[in-house]
Motif scaffolding. Structure first.
Motif, PDB file in Angstrom:
ATOM      1  N   PHE A 272      25.577  57.930 -22.172  1.00 30.76           N
ATOM      2  CA  PHE A 272      24.391  57.876 -23.023  1.00 30.76           C
ATOM      3  C   PHE A 272      24.688  58.466 -24.390  1.00 30.76           C
ATOM      4  O   PHE A 272      25.353  59.495 -24.518  1.00 30.76           O
ATOM      5  CB  PHE A 272      23.222  58.612 -22.356  1.00 30.76           C
ATOM      6  N   PHE A 273      24.139  57.806 -25.405  1.00 30.29           N
ATOM      7  CA  PHE A 273      24.328  58.258 -26.775  1.00 30.29           C
ATOM      8  C   PHE A 273      23.586  59.566 -27.040  1.00 30.29           C
ATOM      9  O   PHE A 273      24.084  60.444 -27.734  1.00 30.29           O
ATOM     10  CB  PHE A 273      23.838  57.166 -27.737  1.00 30.29           C
ATOM     11  N   SER A 274      22.401  59.704 -26.485  1.00 32.06           N
ATOM     12  CA  SER A 274      21.622  60.935 -26.667  1.00 32.06           C
ATOM     13  C   SER A 274      20.739  61.150 -25.449  1.00 32.06           C
ATOM     14  O   SER A 274      20.364  60.209 -24.745  1.00 32.06           O
ATOM     15  CB  SER A 274      20.769  60.872 -27.938  1.00 32.06           C
ATOM     16  N   LYS A 275      20.418  62.442 -25.227  1.00 31.70           N
ATOM     17  CA  LYS A 275      19.527  62.840 -24.133  1.00 31.70           C
ATOM     18  C   LYS A 275      18.566  63.888 -24.662  1.00 31.70           C
ATOM     19  O   LYS A 275      19.002  64.862 -25.247  1.00 31.70           O
ATOM     20  CB  LYS A 275      20.306  63.432 -22.958  1.00 31.70           C
ATOM     21  N   GLU A 276      17.283  63.669 -24.449  1.00 32.41           N
ATOM     22  CA  GLU A 276      16.280  64.639 -24.877  1.00 32.41           C
ATOM     23  C   GLU A 276      15.303  64.877 -23.727  1.00 32.41           C
ATOM     24  O   GLU A 276      14.760  63.928 -23.167  1.00 32.41           O
ATOM     25  CB  GLU A 276      15.507  64.133 -26.098  1.00 32.41           C
ATOM     26  N   GLY A 277      15.094  66.136 -23.399  1.00 32.92           N
ATOM     27  CA  GLY A 277      14.158  66.455 -22.329  1.00 32.92           C
ATOM     28  C   GLY A 277      14.603  67.668 -21.541  1.00 32.92           C
ATOM     29  O   GLY A 277      15.649  68.265 -21.788  1.00 32.92           O
ATOM     30  N   GLN A 278      13.802  68.032 -20.560  1.00 31.03           N
ATOM     31  CA  GLN A 278      14.033  69.222 -19.756  1.00 31.03           C
ATOM     32  C   GLN A 278      14.777  68.888 -18.478  1.00 31.03           C
ATOM     33  O   GLN A 278      14.436  67.945 -17.764  1.00 31.03           O
ATOM     34  CB  GLN A 278      12.696  69.881 -19.421  1.00 31.03           C
ATOM     35  N   GLY A 279      15.805  69.660 -18.177  1.00 30.22           N
ATOM     36  CA  GLY A 279      16.480  69.573 -16.887  1.00 30.22           C
ATOM     37  C   GLY A 279      17.125  68.237 -16.590  1.00 30.22           C
ATOM     38  O   GLY A 279      17.136  67.797 -15.432  1.00 30.22           O
ATOM     39  N   ILE A 280      17.680  67.565 -17.618  1.00 30.33           N
ATOM     40  CA  ILE A 280      18.386  66.308 -17.372  1.00 30.33           C
ATOM     41  C   ILE A 280      19.739  66.634 -16.750  1.00 30.33           C
ATOM     42  O   ILE A 280      20.515  67.411 -17.304  1.00 30.33           O
ATOM     43  CB  ILE A 280      18.561  65.501 -18.676  1.00 30.33           C
ATOM     44  N   ASP A 281      20.020  66.026 -15.592  1.00 29.32           N
ATOM     45  CA  ASP A 281      21.228  66.390 -14.859  1.00 29.32           C
ATOM     46  C   ASP A 281      21.706  65.194 -14.057  1.00 29.32           C
ATOM     47  O   ASP A 281      20.931  64.292 -13.709  1.00 29.32           O
ATOM     48  CB  ASP A 281      20.937  67.571 -13.931  1.00 29.32           C
ATOM     49  N   GLU A 282      23.005  65.202 -13.771  1.00 33.74           N
ATOM     50  CA  GLU A 282      23.608  64.169 -12.933  1.00 33.74           C
ATOM     51  C   GLU A 282      24.104  64.826 -11.659  1.00 33.74           C
ATOM     52  O   GLU A 282      25.033  65.639 -11.687  1.00 33.74           O
ATOM     53  CB  GLU A 282      24.752  63.478 -13.673  1.00 33.74           C
ATOM     54  N   THR A 283      23.483  64.484 -10.527  1.00 35.20           N
ATOM     55  CA  THR A 283      23.835  65.116  -9.260  1.00 35.20           C
ATOM     56  C   THR A 283      23.362  64.214  -8.114  1.00 35.20           C
ATOM     57  O   THR A 283      23.041  63.040  -8.334  1.00 35.20           O
ATOM     58  CB  THR A 283      23.195  66.521  -9.170  1.00 35.20           C
ATOM     59  N   LEU A 284      23.323  64.780  -6.916  1.00 34.29           N
ATOM     60  CA  LEU A 284      22.873  64.027  -5.742  1.00 34.29           C
ATOM     61  C   LEU A 284      21.396  64.297  -5.484  1.00 34.29           C
ATOM     62  O   LEU A 284      20.960  65.451  -5.510  1.00 34.29           O
ATOM     63  CB  LEU A 284      23.700  64.411  -4.519  1.00 34.29           C
ATOM     64  N   TYR A 285      20.636  63.247  -5.245  1.00 36.23           N
ATOM     65  CA  TYR A 285      19.198  63.366  -5.009  1.00 36.23           C
ATOM     66  C   TYR A 285      18.808  62.623  -3.728  1.00 36.23           C
ATOM     67  O   TYR A 285      19.464  61.657  -3.307  1.00 36.23           O
ATOM     68  CB  TYR A 285      18.408  62.755  -6.179  1.00 36.23           C
ATOM     69  N   GLY A 286      17.714  63.091  -3.155  1.00 37.82           N
ATOM     70  CA  GLY A 286      17.056  62.325  -2.113  1.00 37.82           C
ATOM     71  C   GLY A 286      15.893  61.567  -2.738  1.00 37.82           C
ATOM     72  O   GLY A 286      15.045  62.172  -3.395  1.00 37.82           O
ATOM     73  N   VAL A 287      15.866  60.251  -2.584  1.00 39.75           N
ATOM     74  CA  VAL A 287      14.815  59.409  -3.179  1.00 39.75           C
ATOM     75  C   VAL A 287      14.270  58.508  -2.077  1.00 39.75           C
ATOM     76  O   VAL A 287      14.990  57.649  -1.554  1.00 39.75           O
ATOM     77  CB  VAL A 287      15.349  58.558  -4.350  1.00 39.75           C
ATOM     78  N   ALA A 288      12.978  58.715  -1.726  1.00 36.12           N
ATOM     79  CA  ALA A 288      12.359  57.953  -0.624  1.00 36.12           C
ATOM     80  C   ALA A 288      13.241  58.097   0.627  1.00 36.12           C
ATOM     81  O   ALA A 288      13.460  59.211   1.093  1.00 36.12           O
ATOM     82  CB  ALA A 288      12.144  56.503  -1.032  1.00 36.12           C
ATOM     83  N   SER A 289      13.778  56.990   1.130  1.00 36.73           N
ATOM     84  CA  SER A 289      14.592  57.062   2.345  1.00 36.73           C
ATOM     85  C   SER A 289      16.072  57.296   2.053  1.00 36.73           C
ATOM     86  O   SER A 289      16.860  57.428   3.000  1.00 36.73           O
ATOM     87  CB  SER A 289      14.431  55.764   3.149  1.00 36.73           C
ATOM     88  N   LEU A 290      16.447  57.352   0.791  1.00 41.14           N
ATOM     89  CA  LEU A 290      17.846  57.577   0.435  1.00 41.14           C
ATOM     90  C   LEU A 290      18.160  59.072   0.461  1.00 41.14           C
ATOM     91  O   LEU A 290      17.346  59.893   0.042  1.00 41.14           O
ATOM     92  CB  LEU A 290      18.152  57.020  -0.960  1.00 41.14           C
ATOM     93  N   GLU A 291      19.346  59.387   0.945  1.00 40.31           N
ATOM     94  CA  GLU A 291      19.808  60.776   0.959  1.00 40.31           C
ATOM     95  C   GLU A 291      21.111  60.883   0.175  1.00 40.31           C
ATOM     96  O   GLU A 291      21.968  60.006   0.249  1.00 40.31           O
ATOM     97  CB  GLU A 291      20.029  61.262   2.395  1.00 40.31           C
ATOM     98  N   GLU A 292      21.230  61.960  -0.559  1.00 41.36           N
ATOM     99  CA  GLU A 292      22.428  62.246  -1.346  1.00 41.36           C
ATOM    100  C   GLU A 292      22.831  61.031  -2.191  1.00 41.36           C
ATOM    101  O   GLU A 292      23.986  60.599  -2.214  1.00 41.36           O
ATOM    102  CB  GLU A 292      23.580  62.678  -0.452  1.00 41.36           C
ATOM    103  N   GLN A 293      21.840  60.514  -2.893  1.00 38.27           N
ATOM    104  CA  GLN A 293      22.087  59.412  -3.806  1.00 38.27           C
ATOM    105  C   GLN A 293      22.496  59.974  -5.169  1.00 38.27           C
ATOM    106  O   GLN A 293      21.766  60.764  -5.771  1.00 38.27           O
ATOM    107  CB  GLN A 293      20.828  58.560  -3.961  1.00 38.27           C
ATOM    108  N   LYS A 294      23.661  59.572  -5.652  1.00 40.72           N
ATOM    109  CA  LYS A 294      24.100  60.039  -6.962  1.00 40.72           C
ATOM    110  C   LYS A 294      23.260  59.371  -8.040  1.00 40.72           C
ATOM    111  O   LYS A 294      23.110  58.144  -8.059  1.00 40.72           O
ATOM    112  CB  LYS A 294      25.575  59.728  -7.197  1.00 40.72           C
ATOM    113  N   GLY A 295      22.688  60.175  -8.909  1.00 38.48           N
ATOM    114  CA  GLY A 295      21.838  59.610  -9.948  1.00 38.48           C
ATOM    115  C   GLY A 295      21.659  60.581 -11.103  1.00 38.48           C
ATOM    116  O   GLY A 295      22.171  61.704 -11.104  1.00 38.48           O
ATOM    117  N   ILE A 296      20.903  60.114 -12.095  1.00 42.02           N
ATOM    118  CA  ILE A 296      20.574  60.917 -13.271  1.00 42.02           C
ATOM    119  C   ILE A 296      19.107  61.283 -13.161  1.00 42.02           C
ATOM    120  O   ILE A 296      18.232  60.407 -13.113  1.00 42.02           O
ATOM    121  CB  ILE A 296      20.845  60.140 -14.569  1.00 42.02           C
TER     122      ILE A 296
END
Length: 230
Positions: A102-126
């Motif tokens: 990404f060219f720029s990032k603005e905001g609080q707590g922007i991070d790239e790590t593993l997340y649980g999203v709905a039924s997904l576990e340890e999904q790598k995302g931003i």
């Protein structure tokens, strides 16, 4: 009895006196006089002039601190900044985008790590922590791509499950579309980026009544499986 001749008696006295004088002179020894005065030499004490001399450092031996190279520092700061130039299809083909793309990032707590999203576990995302403050991430595409595909949803660790994640797309500074995603749902995006140089993805937290979220860290929005097509 004959009388004593006075002249003979006087001569005898003179002889006796002379003999006594010679005896006294031969027995006496004269004390020798010293030829010169005897002097005692004192041990010489060291003076300040005889002490070890302190060697002063010369100008050539003195090390001077180098002057800072401000131009080099500025170049290094620019190299370490968040800004990333236009993406190259040869560098992004066949892989998911990362936060570094990404060219720029603005905001609080922007991070790239593993997340649980709905039924997904340890999904790598931003991910980005949202409340009344939005999170904006921008890609510079230089009109080299035709599509951007990704999925979005709320992290299972979001503090609130009552709010909505709004994902809004801006193309070259203009809003093109937005989607509201409730908790425990995932939405797949397929965005046409033909003739797009600046592409912004804005994440917002909204209530179910379409109002701003009223407390901090209400929602954690997550983007994952982001790929560009050319």
């Amino acid at each position: 009895m004959s009388s004593l001749n006075p002249w003979r008696a006087l001569a005898a006295l003179v002889i006796v006196a002379a003999a006594a004088g010679c005896a006294g002179g031969s027995s006496g020894q004269a004390t020798p006089e010293p030829h010169g005065e005897q002097t005692t030499e004192a041990t010489a004490e060291p003076t300040a002039d005889d002490s070890t001399e302190t060697i002063e450092p010369s100008d050539s031996a003195t090390t001077e601190a180098p002057e800072p190279d401000w131009e080099a520092t500025a170049r290094e700061s620019a190299d370490n900044s968040d800004g990333t130039g236009p993406l190259d299809p040869d560098q992004t083909e066949g892989r998911d985008l990362t936060l570094a793309d990404f060219f720029s990032k603005e905001g609080q707590g922007i991070d790239e790590t593993l997340y649980g999203v709905a039924s997904l576990e340890e999904q790598k995302g931003i991910g980005a922590v949202l409340a009344w403050e939005d999170a904006t991430m921008e890609l510079r595409l230089a009109n080299r791509y035709t599509s951007l595909a990704f999925s979005a949803g709320q992290a299972n660790s979001s503090k609130s499950s009552d709010n909505v994640l709004r994902v809004e797309i801006y193309k070259n500074g203009k809003s093109a579309d937005f989607v509201d995603i409730p908790f425990n749902e995932v939405y797949p995006f397929n965005v046409d980026v033909s003739n797009v140089n600046a592409l912004k993805i804005v994440l917002k937290c909204r209530t179910q009544n379409d109002r701003e979220c009223d407390y901090d860290e209400s929602v954690t929005g997550v983007l994952y499986s982001m790929r560009l097509g050319s």
